[in-house]
Write an enzyme that holds these catalytic residues in place. Structure first.
Site, PDB file in Angstrom:
ATOM      1  N   ASP A  52      43.788  38.526  38.666  1.00 33.58           N
ATOM      2  CA  ASP A  52      43.222  39.723  39.293  1.00 33.58           C
ATOM      3  C   ASP A  52      43.985  40.981  38.902  1.00 33.58           C
ATOM      4  O   ASP A  52      44.437  41.755  39.761  1.00 33.58           O
ATOM      5  CB  ASP A  52      43.224  39.581  40.822  1.00 33.58           C
ATOM      6  N   GLU A 106      32.105  39.082  43.332  1.00 41.51           N
ATOM      7  CA  GLU A 106      33.372  39.589  43.847  1.00 41.51           C
ATOM      8  C   GLU A 106      34.018  40.497  42.812  1.00 41.51           C
ATOM      9  O   GLU A 106      33.495  40.688  41.710  1.00 41.51           O
ATOM     10  CB  GLU A 106      34.314  38.433  44.208  1.00 41.51           C
TER      11      GLU A 106
END
Length: 490
Positions: free
Chosen positions: A50, A226
């Protein structure tokens, strides 16, 4: 990305030209100089999910998921340096209730009620997936490294479930976007939402769902949308998002385009029917996703930062590594991310990255002595230990073209700065005054034209010189002062 050979030659030529324009003739000897590379290979770290990354005032900054506090940041002037940079803790306020599942921190530079500040948005909770919320911390000043203080849970009284928060400004209004569900996480498919913000830590008004898993490629493993990340170009606004389960190799990027006028209207967003960035089996890249964007140091190139695995059996954990690559734009104005390249592929560094040397400044009239920092004071000394205390990266001046600044090698982001005509090694606070105090015009040596002298940018009647071995900013009126203000760049 296939034309790397010619592009690399153009890059080197442009950098050399830029150095000549910005610095004039710089004398660099091979002794004591460590040349920087004009290429790099992915990954940027051995474990980094991420990722979020930006280039700001001479340095790259990067964050990745820490899983638990503290949130850390890496900083370096070059991609090569970033790969070796230490992960420095910048925020460690994690009491019970928001100390577990610390995911996907992003940092954004926003003009809020306290002026321009950096804001870290991150997901955290109590360890139960139902408890995940997005939180925000604010920097004390304009240094991305902080310090930061906790501002709150961004949803406030709404208390929505959410992860992977990000922000985008459209038409002067700040919006928050994230992966959320209508109620409880259980039994719902995480989708992309957007809401207006009253300030960088508070949402206001109703939220709107602008994307939900609907295509076959969005429901592989688990229906999932997401990791939204905004991208703006030529007046157009896009949001990339990650689709399908991160546990599998088919994690990938989809794209939303704002085709209407009201970002809070679901009908204003158009979803591309096919993924825009996905696995590349031939290159050994699996599950590429959860991305961010940054521009090259000279602002001419667009780059994507993302994580991926090297095996289809690796999952949603520590095997994911951070990678970057340049992307381009299609004729219709949409981004063209290409395909993810293999680990080890040699790529040119982002355009405008400093390609120079670590240098020492040798005193002209005391040739056994070198400019060095000691306890952040600056002087000339012989036999400097450790050697890096006397090494600096001569970079494009913080005040702009035609000037130079001196960045410490062992304290990246710290520069030689004058204050009250004295010098110290000081971290860049991002202000215009700092930039001016830390910038100089390199001219022919006042005592020897084959050496160099450094004229103050904001006090042009004064020059960098040593006096009683300490560095000062002084007017130069005597032969001794001219010698004191002359240095050889080694």
């Amino acid at each position: 990305m296939s034309d790397t050979g010619p592009r690399r030659l153009r890059l080197v030529a442009n950098v050399l030209l830029a150095l000549v324009v910005a610095f004039g003739t710089i004398v660099v000897s091979s002794a004591g100089a460590q040349a920087q590379t004009a290429t790099f290979t992915n990954p940027l770290n051995s474990s980094g999910a991420d990722p979020w990354m930006t280039y700001y005032q001479g340095n790259y900054y990067q964050m990745t998921t820490p899983y638990a506090g503290p949130i850390t940041m890496r900083r370096a002037a070059t991609i090569a340096g970033l790969k070796n940079a230490a992960a420095v803790p910048v925020f460690n306020d994690f009491p019970a209730g928001r100390n577990r599942n610390v995911w996907a921190p992003e940092f954004h530079f926003l003009n809020g009620p306290n002026g321009w500040r950096w804001y870290i948005y991150y997901s955290a909770g109590n360890g139960d997936i139902e408890g995940q919320r997005v939180h925000v911390a604010e920097s004390a000043g304009t240094d991305p490294m902080g310090p930061y203080t906790y501002k709150g849970m961004v949803f406030g009284a709404d208390d929505w479930w959410g992860i992977d928060g990000s922000v985008v400004t459209i038409g002067g209004q700040l919006y928050f976007t994230w992966s959320g569900v209508p109620g409880r996480w259980t039994g719902n498919d995480p989708s992309i939402y957007i809401v207006a913000m009253g300030n960088p830590w508070t949402v206001t008004g109703a939220r709107t769902q602008i994307s939900t898993p609907q295509h076959d490629w969005e429901v592989q493993g688990t229906p999932m949308n997401e990791g939204p990340a905004a991208l703006q170009h030529g007046g157009d606004t896009f949001i990339t998002y990650s689709a399908s389960a991160c546990q599998g190799p088919d994690y990938k990027l989809g794209l939303l385009e704002l085709t209407g006028t009201n970002p809070l209207s679901a009908s204003a967003w158009t979803k591309l029917p096919e993924p825009v960035f996905e696995r590349n089996d031939a290159a050994g890249v699996y599950g590429p996703g959860h991305n961010g964007f940054f521009t090259s140091p000279d602002g001419t190139e667009n780059w994507i930062v993302y994580h991926a695995n090297t095996s289809p059996t690796q999952g949603c954990g520590g095997t994911r590594t951070t990678r970057i690559q340049e992307f381009t734009w299609n004729a219709d104005g949409t981004p063209n991310f290409g395909t993810p390249v293999s680990v080890g592929t040699v790529l040119p560094v982002p355009s405008g990255e400093t390609v120079g040397a670590y240098n020492r400044l040798q005193s002209y009239n005391f040739p056994d002595r070198y400019v060095r920092h000691a306890n952040f004071d600056v002087r000339i000394d012989p036999s400097v230990t450790p050697a890096q205390d006397a090494q600096f990266r001569i970079v494009r001046g913080l005040a702009g073209t035609g000037t130079v600044s001196f960045e410490s090698v062992n304290y990246p982001g710290h520069y030689l700065r004058h204050s009250n005509h004295d010098f110290a090694l000081v971290p860049n606070d991002g202000t215009a005054l700092f930039a001016a105090d830390a910038s100089f015009r390199q001219v022919a040596g006042l005592a020897d034209a084959t050496a160099a002298s450094f004229q103050s940018y904001n006090h042009p009647d004064r020059y960098l010189r040593h006096y009683d071995y300490a560095l000062r900013l002084d007017t130069i009126t005597t032969a001794t002062a001219r010698a004191d203000a002359t240095f050889r760049i080694l």
